[in-house]
Design an enzyme around this catalytic site. Structure first.
Site, PDB file in Angstrom:
ATOM      1  N   ASP A  92      -5.179   7.323  -1.703  1.00  0.00           N
ATOM      2  CA  ASP A  92      -4.779   6.623  -2.929  1.00  0.00           C
ATOM      3  C   ASP A  92      -4.935   7.907  -4.021  1.00  0.00           C
ATOM      4  OD1 ASP A  92      -5.222   4.660  -0.861  1.00  0.00           O
ATOM      5  OD2 ASP A  92      -5.343   3.231  -2.579  1.00  0.00           O
ATOM      6  N   HIS A 147      -3.497   6.547  -7.368  1.00  0.00           N
ATOM      7  CA  HIS A 147      -3.587   5.653  -8.404  1.00  0.00           C
ATOM      8  C   HIS A 147      -3.499   6.334  -9.945  1.00  0.00           C
ATOM      9  CE1 HIS A 147      -3.973   1.835  -6.659  1.00  0.00           C
ATOM     10  NE2 HIS A 147      -4.691   2.027  -5.716  1.00  0.00           N
ATOM     11  N   ASP A 202       0.001   4.169  -2.736  1.00  0.00           N
ATOM     12  CA  ASP A 202      -0.653   3.625  -3.807  1.00  0.00           C
ATOM     13  C   ASP A 202      -0.768   5.207  -4.990  1.00  0.00           C
ATOM     14  OD1 ASP A 202      -0.948   1.217  -3.115  1.00  0.00           O
ATOM     15  OD2 ASP A 202      -3.218   1.193  -3.249  1.00  0.00           O
ATOM     16  N   ASP A 215      -0.353   2.971 -10.486  1.00  0.00           N
ATOM     17  CA  ASP A 215      -1.291   1.586 -11.097  1.00  0.00           C
ATOM     18  C   ASP A 215      -2.584   2.221 -11.565  1.00  0.00           C
ATOM     19  OD1 ASP A 215       0.747  -0.117 -11.389  1.00  0.00           O
ATOM     20  OD2 ASP A 215       0.274  -0.768  -9.405  1.00  0.00           O
ATOM     21  N   ARG A 216      -3.304   1.530 -12.302  1.00  0.00           N
ATOM     22  CA  ARG A 216      -4.641   1.600 -12.579  1.00  0.00           C
ATOM     23  C   ARG A 216      -5.055   2.770 -13.466  1.00  0.00           C
ATOM     24  NH1 ARG A 216      -7.797  -2.550 -10.433  1.00  0.00           N
ATOM     25  NH2 ARG A 216      -6.832  -3.026  -8.419  1.00  0.00           N
ATOM     26  N   ASN A 255       0.638  -0.569  -1.094  1.00  0.00           N
ATOM     27  CA  ASN A 255       0.712  -2.026  -1.768  1.00  0.00           C
ATOM     28  C   ASN A 255       1.194  -2.180  -3.287  1.00  0.00           C
ATOM     29  OD1 ASN A 255      -1.967  -1.307  -1.826  1.00  0.00           O
ATOM     30  ND2 ASN A 255      -2.253  -3.352  -2.827  1.00  0.00           N
ATOM     31  N   HIS A 256       0.942  -1.020  -3.813  1.00  0.00           N
ATOM     32  CA  HIS A 256       1.037  -0.805  -5.268  1.00  0.00           C
ATOM     33  C   HIS A 256       2.417  -0.356  -5.387  1.00  0.00           C
ATOM     34  CE1 HIS A 256      -2.424  -2.151  -7.590  1.00  0.00           C
ATOM     35  NE2 HIS A 256      -3.323  -2.017  -6.352  1.00  0.00           N
ATOM     36  N   HIS A 308      -0.536   2.987   5.046  1.00  0.00           N
ATOM     37  CA  HIS A 308      -1.417   2.485   4.015  1.00  0.00           C
ATOM     38  C   HIS A 308      -2.524   1.572   4.045  1.00  0.00           C
ATOM     39  CE1 HIS A 308      -2.728   2.347  -0.153  1.00  0.00           C
ATOM     40  NE2 HIS A 308      -2.899   1.161  -0.271  1.00  0.00           N
ATOM     41  N   ARG A 362      -8.637  -9.965   0.397  1.00  0.00           N
ATOM     42  CA  ARG A 362      -7.634  -9.783  -0.578  1.00  0.00           C
ATOM     43  C   ARG A 362      -6.835 -10.728  -0.747  1.00  0.00           C
ATOM     44  NH1 ARG A 362      -7.476  -4.031  -1.413  1.00  0.00           N
ATOM     45  NH2 ARG A 362      -8.387  -2.932   0.242  1.00  0.00           N
ATOM     46  N   HIS A 373      -6.335   2.764   1.102  1.00  0.00           N
ATOM     47  CA  HIS A 373      -6.188   1.086   0.506  1.00  0.00           C
ATOM     48  C   HIS A 373      -7.481   0.644  -0.127  1.00  0.00           C
ATOM     49  CE1 HIS A 373      -4.525  -2.781   0.303  1.00  0.00           C
ATOM     50  NE2 HIS A 373      -5.102  -3.189   1.143  1.00  0.00           N
TER      51      HIS A 373
END
Length: 509
Positions: free
Chosen positions: A252, A254, A281, A284-285, A313-314, A362, A410, A437
């Site tokens: 990730d 991110h 990923d 995001d964030r 998943n993002h 992922h 989750r 992840h």
């Protein structure tokens, strides 16, 4: 010793040393009376929250619930701790249990709404926010959250209403790239005869480091070209490394652009002799997600057979709406461009097999036994992920130390044990899996007797986790993973989640 004195002393100890769990347990045992025990556990919980020690907060409330399993307050408070550690499935379960015990405990509705929002279940969240507003009509915070959630639900309903039963028209069809003008005052990088070159990539990264924007025409050109490229790829990428070749696997990122650049400085720029695999990923964030994804897409166009990208998943609409990427694209460019990003993300491959022995994805393995590599090849990936099945699992599942499977922390997919990993590897003649992840303190983790490896490449995740980042070298000669760690580098003063949904920014809890 009075409870208040215990609180003051323990609070002081925890501030100075977050690892003083032994101290708390000694005092905990010395109280020796249930009524004091419950009170003291609550104090420990509050102190744990004060120093952001959420794992211990979960531990202490779990112990309290073993002694008093009918406490709505304990379930609600543990739900909050799970929310802070992003275990949204567990948080949802605890909030639901809280309300089963006491349907009038209003914080339970807050917690359950928050959990459902984080899981993209907006209608369920709205119902609980409605309850809170009805019970507390003068609660301004509740009103704001209700209004924001209601806005999202209406937006989703509108999107469904205008979507036809036929395949939606692509954004690409409405763009006139040829007649899109680049203004004379723009001095940034441009594609050379419509193509990505190494010179363009270097200029674009320098442009991004200076917090400047790529011209929208260039951004659209990259997106259109990478969509066409990705749409021709299979869902399972299969490559062979020669004995003298190696590949770098990153986890990730991110939206942490400056840490991405640091990876290239430490490990070299991507090239035909220095291939990379980025394991989902990307966005995001972190608040430089556009810079990250345009850089990665640019290298994919430059090096289609030496630079690999897998979906996380993002790379999905619900996550992008909540955690910042949609807001960032709209702030820096347009809503239309975000829609095109969404189209492109749907074409990202889901897994990659190296030399027929190492499988990279992922998330992780599957909710049921019997899944084969051929099943992965057949996945129709050009869509938003379903709530269950192999595609969902590839993006969402996590390993666990105990055998078997259990419900995911989750709230999506499952957790799988070493026996599940062993059976999958045996059936598919594989040696081990590599996944991402999950943030790891050292940037990586080896579990399941060396057969399940996690790699995470966003150091000091969200500017608060203090974790290292890592990447893996795999050589074609032996396929033994070599781990390389690195620490976070400075970035401009733009906080993580700066573009996230306003519910996230105002503090959903």
């Amino acid at each position: 010793m009075p409870i208040t004195d215990c609180y003051i002393n323990l609070k002081s100890a925890l501030i100075n040393d977050r690892s003083t769990g032994a101290c708390s347990l000694i005092v905990y045992c010395s109280l020796n009376k249930p009524v004091k025990l419950f009170g003291f556990l609550r104090i420990i919980f509050e102190v744990s929250f004060f120093v952001e020690d959420y794992e211990n907060a979960i531990k202490y409330y779990t112990e309290a619930l073993e002694l008093n399993p009918s406490s709505a307050i304990y379930f609600s408070n543990r739900s909050l701790a799970y929310l802070r550690t992003e275990c949204y499935g567990y948080a949802l379960a605890d909030a639901t249990k809280c309300l089963e015990i006491d349907q009038n405990y209003i914080k339970g509705y807050y917690r359950r709404a928050t959990s459902n929002m984080a899981l993209g279940k907006f209608k369920a969240a709205l119902k609980d926010y409605e309850t809170v507003v009805r019970v507390r009509p003068n609660d301004k915070d509740a009103k704001m959250k209700y209004q924001e959630c209601n806005k999202i639900v209406k937006q989703k309903a509108f999107e469904r209403a205008i979507a036809s039963d036929e395949m939606k028209r692509s954004v690409v069809d409405s763009l006139d790239i040829e007649n899109m003008m680049i203004e004379d005052q723009y001095t940034g990088p441009k594609l050379e005869e419509g193509k990505v070159t190494m010179r363009f990539m270097k200029e674009m990264m320098e442009c991004f480091k200076d917090q400047k924007k790529l011209h929208r025409k260039c951004a659209y050109q990259i997106l259109i070209q990478v969509k066409e490229l990705l749409s021709k790829l299979p869902s399972l990428i299969e490559i062979t490394l020669k004995e003298t070749e190696k590949i770098t696997i990153c986890g990730d990122t991110h939206g942490q652009f400056y840490d991405l650049i640091n990876i290239f400085e430490l490990n070299g720029l991507p090239s035909e002799t220095n291939p990379y695999l980025f394991n989902g990923d990307f966005v995001d964030r972190g608040s430089f997600s556009l810079e990250v994804i345009l850089t990665l897409f640019g290298f994919k166009l430059l090096l289609p057979d030496s630079f690999y990208l897998l979906r996380g998943n993002h790379e999905t609409d619900n996550m992008n709406q909540m955690y910042g990427f949609e807001g960032e694209v709209k702030a820096k460019y347009t809503a239309q461009m975000f829609t095109l990003f969404s189209e492109v993300f749907q074409w990202l491959p889901l897994a990659q097999c190296i030399n027929g022995k190492v499988l990279v994805m992922h998330g992780g393995l599957f909710s049921e036994d019997g899944v084969t590599l051929d099943d992965l090849r057949k996945i129709d990936r050009n869509r938003q992920p379903p709530d269950s099945g192999p595609m969902c699992d590839l993006l969402w599942s996590d390993p666990q130390p105990q055998n078997g499977r259990c419900v995911s922390k989750r709230g999506v997919s499952c957790q799988f044990g070493p026996d599940v990993t062993e059976r999958f590897l045996d059936q598919n003649n594989l040696d081990y899996i590599v996944r991402s992840h999950e943030v790891k303190a050292e940037g990586y983790e080896v579990t399941h007797s060396g057969k399940c490896i996690t790699v995470f490449s966003a150091p000091n995740y969200c500017d608060q986790m203090c974790n290292k980042g890592a990447y893996i070298h795999l050589s074609g000669s032996d396929l033994k993973p070599q781990f390389h760690q690195f620490t976070a580098v400075p970035h401009p003063n733009v906080k993580p989640m700066a573009y996230a949904n306003s519910l996230m920014q105002m503090g959903m809890m």
